[in-house]
Design an enzyme around this catalytic site. Structure first.
Site, PDB file in Angstrom:
ATOM      1  N   GLY A   1      -0.669  45.763 -23.112  1.00 28.29           N
ATOM      2  CA  GLY A   1       0.249  44.762 -23.632  1.00 28.29           C
ATOM      3  C   GLY A   1       0.283  44.840 -25.145  1.00 28.29           C
ATOM      4  O   GLY A   1      -0.701  45.255 -25.765  1.00 28.29           O
TER       5      GLY A   1
ATOM      6  N   GLN B   1       1.795  41.992 -33.580  1.00 29.06           N
ATOM      7  CA  GLN B   1       0.788  43.056 -33.704  1.00 29.06           C
ATOM      8  C   GLN B   1       1.340  44.309 -34.374  1.00 29.06           C
ATOM      9  O   GLN B   1       0.580  45.178 -34.786  1.00 29.06           O
ATOM     10  CB  GLN B   1       0.232  43.433 -32.329  1.00 29.06           C
ATOM     11  CG  GLN B   1      -0.609  42.341 -31.694  1.00 29.06           C
ATOM     12  CD  GLN B   1      -1.176  42.807 -30.375  1.00 29.06           C
ATOM     13  OE1 GLN B   1      -0.510  42.736 -29.353  1.00 29.06           O
ATOM     14  NE2 GLN B   1      -2.395  43.321 -30.390  1.00 29.06           N
TER      15      GLN B   1
ATOM     16  N   CYS C   1      -8.374  43.565 -27.259  1.00 28.61           N
ATOM     17  CA  CYS C   1      -7.095  43.433 -27.959  1.00 28.61           C
ATOM     18  C   CYS C   1      -6.964  44.589 -28.945  1.00 28.61           C
ATOM     19  O   CYS C   1      -7.917  44.910 -29.655  1.00 28.61           O
ATOM     20  CB  CYS C   1      -7.071  42.098 -28.699  1.00 28.61           C
ATOM     21  SG  CYS C   1      -5.572  41.835 -29.653  1.00 28.61           S
ATOM     22  N   LEU C   2      -5.789  45.209 -28.979  1.00 30.99           N
ATOM     23  CA  LEU C   2      -5.584  46.336 -29.893  1.00 30.99           C
ATOM     24  C   LEU C   2      -5.736  45.906 -31.357  1.00 30.99           C
ATOM     25  O   LEU C   2      -6.029  46.740 -32.210  1.00 30.99           O
ATOM     26  CB  LEU C   2      -4.202  46.959 -29.664  1.00 30.99           C
ATOM     27  CG  LEU C   2      -4.007  47.642 -28.297  1.00 30.99           C
ATOM     28  CD1 LEU C   2      -2.560  48.088 -28.118  1.00 30.99           C
ATOM     29  CD2 LEU C   2      -4.951  48.831 -28.135  1.00 30.99           C
TER      30      LEU C   2
ATOM     31  N   HIS D   1      -2.414  36.452 -22.626  1.00 26.93           N
ATOM     32  CA  HIS D   1      -3.017  37.015 -23.839  1.00 26.93           C
ATOM     33  C   HIS D   1      -1.920  37.346 -24.867  1.00 26.93           C
ATOM     34  O   HIS D   1      -2.023  36.983 -26.039  1.00 26.93           O
ATOM     35  CB  HIS D   1      -3.826  38.267 -23.479  1.00 26.93           C
ATOM     36  CG  HIS D   1      -4.399  38.994 -24.653  1.00 26.93           C
ATOM     37  ND1 HIS D   1      -5.758  39.104 -24.883  1.00 26.93           N
ATOM     38  CD2 HIS D   1      -3.795  39.661 -25.667  1.00 26.93           C
ATOM     39  CE1 HIS D   1      -5.937  39.790 -26.001  1.00 26.93           C
ATOM     40  NE2 HIS D   1      -4.770  40.157 -26.495  1.00 26.93           N
ATOM     41  N   GLU D   2      -0.863  38.015 -24.400  1.00 28.83           N
ATOM     42  CA  GLU D   2       0.222  38.411 -25.313  1.00 28.83           C
ATOM     43  C   GLU D   2       0.998  37.192 -25.812  1.00 28.83           C
ATOM     44  O   GLU D   2       1.385  37.133 -26.976  1.00 28.83           O
ATOM     45  CB  GLU D   2       1.178  39.400 -24.624  1.00 28.83           C
ATOM     46  CG  GLU D   2       0.534  40.703 -24.155  1.00 28.83           C
ATOM     47  CD  GLU D   2      -0.305  41.379 -25.209  1.00 28.83           C
ATOM     48  OE1 GLU D   2       0.000  41.270 -26.414  1.00 28.83           O
ATOM     49  OE2 GLU D   2      -1.318  42.014 -24.840  1.00 28.83           O
TER      50      GLU D   2
ATOM     51  N   HIS E   1      -0.429  35.603 -28.817  1.00 31.24           N
ATOM     52  CA  HIS E   1      -0.122  36.281 -30.094  1.00 31.24           C
ATOM     53  C   HIS E   1       1.118  35.679 -30.752  1.00 31.24           C
ATOM     54  O   HIS E   1       1.217  35.655 -31.974  1.00 31.24           O
ATOM     55  CB  HIS E   1       0.129  37.782 -29.868  1.00 31.24           C
ATOM     56  CG  HIS E   1      -1.121  38.611 -29.778  1.00 31.24           C
ATOM     57  ND1 HIS E   1      -2.007  38.743 -30.827  1.00 31.24           N
ATOM     58  CD2 HIS E   1      -1.618  39.373 -28.776  1.00 31.24           C
ATOM     59  CE1 HIS E   1      -2.996  39.549 -30.460  1.00 31.24           C
ATOM     60  NE2 HIS E   1      -2.789  39.941 -29.222  1.00 31.24           N
TER      61      HIS E   1
HETATM   62 NI    NI Z   1      -4.038  41.207 -28.151  1.00 30.23          NI
END
Ligand code: NI
Length: 174
Positions: free
Chosen positions: A43, A48, A96-97, A138-139, A142
């Site tokens: 995701g 991000q 998380c990236l 989660h996304e 953000h």
């Molecule tokens: Ni994330």
């Protein structure tokens, strides 16, 4: 396309509604569909990649063989999403990236309903559970400037302080 790392201001801001789905936005979404698996993620939210707009992509590859539970491949962009009717609670490990090197168990609702617009401007309302409900929540966070580490118990957050500070400091060196 660079993935913003913990400490970057854009990750803490509430993102803005998408007003129209133009060519530029479509190109960005397609680039995110490519970038997500490249970065070994499932995701990716617009903030991000430095874009403070309310959308994210989910790209889950098919996984598992016949001896395991097979996960079907899933690929979707969620524009101006609204999460409704959360149900239940479950614990699952998240990473998380934007917070590389940290994986922690997070508790979230098990099942959610989400209203969103797709790339063609069509509105949908769907119910998700399991891994997809998890990635979506989660996304979605953000878009409100919330990182998964801030959903951890206070004690756990204290234990991560040094690692998080290191991520922030590393970023400042560039
Ligand atoms: Ni994330």
């Amino acid at each position: 396309m660079d993935i913003r790392i913990y400490g970057d201001e854009v990750l803490n801001k509430r993102a803005e509604e998408v007003k129209n789905i133009d060519e530029e936005l479509k190109q960005l979404i397609n680039a995110m569909f490519i970038k997500t698996p490249e970065a070994n993620g499932i995701g990716l939210a617009a903030p991000q990649v430095g874009v403070s707009k309310r959308f994210f992509v989910v790209v889950v590859p098919e996984s598992g063989d016949d001896s395991e539970v097979r996960t079907k491949a899933f690929r979707q962009v969620f524009i101006n999403p609204v999460i409704k009717n959360p149900e239940g609670a479950c614990k699952m490990e998240e990473g998380c990236l934007s917070v590389p090197g940290i994986w922690e168990i997070v508790e979230r609702p098990e099942k959610i309903e989400i209203e969103y617009t797709d790339i063609d401007g069509t509105m949908h309302s769907e119910i998700f559970d399991g891994l997809l409900a998890r990635v979506i929540q989660h996304e979605y966070d953000h878009l409100d400037g919330v990182l998964f580490v801030s959903r951890l118990p206070k004690l756990k957050q204290d234990l991560l302080k040094r690692k998080l500070k290191a991520l922030k400091d590393k970023k400042r060196d560039y």
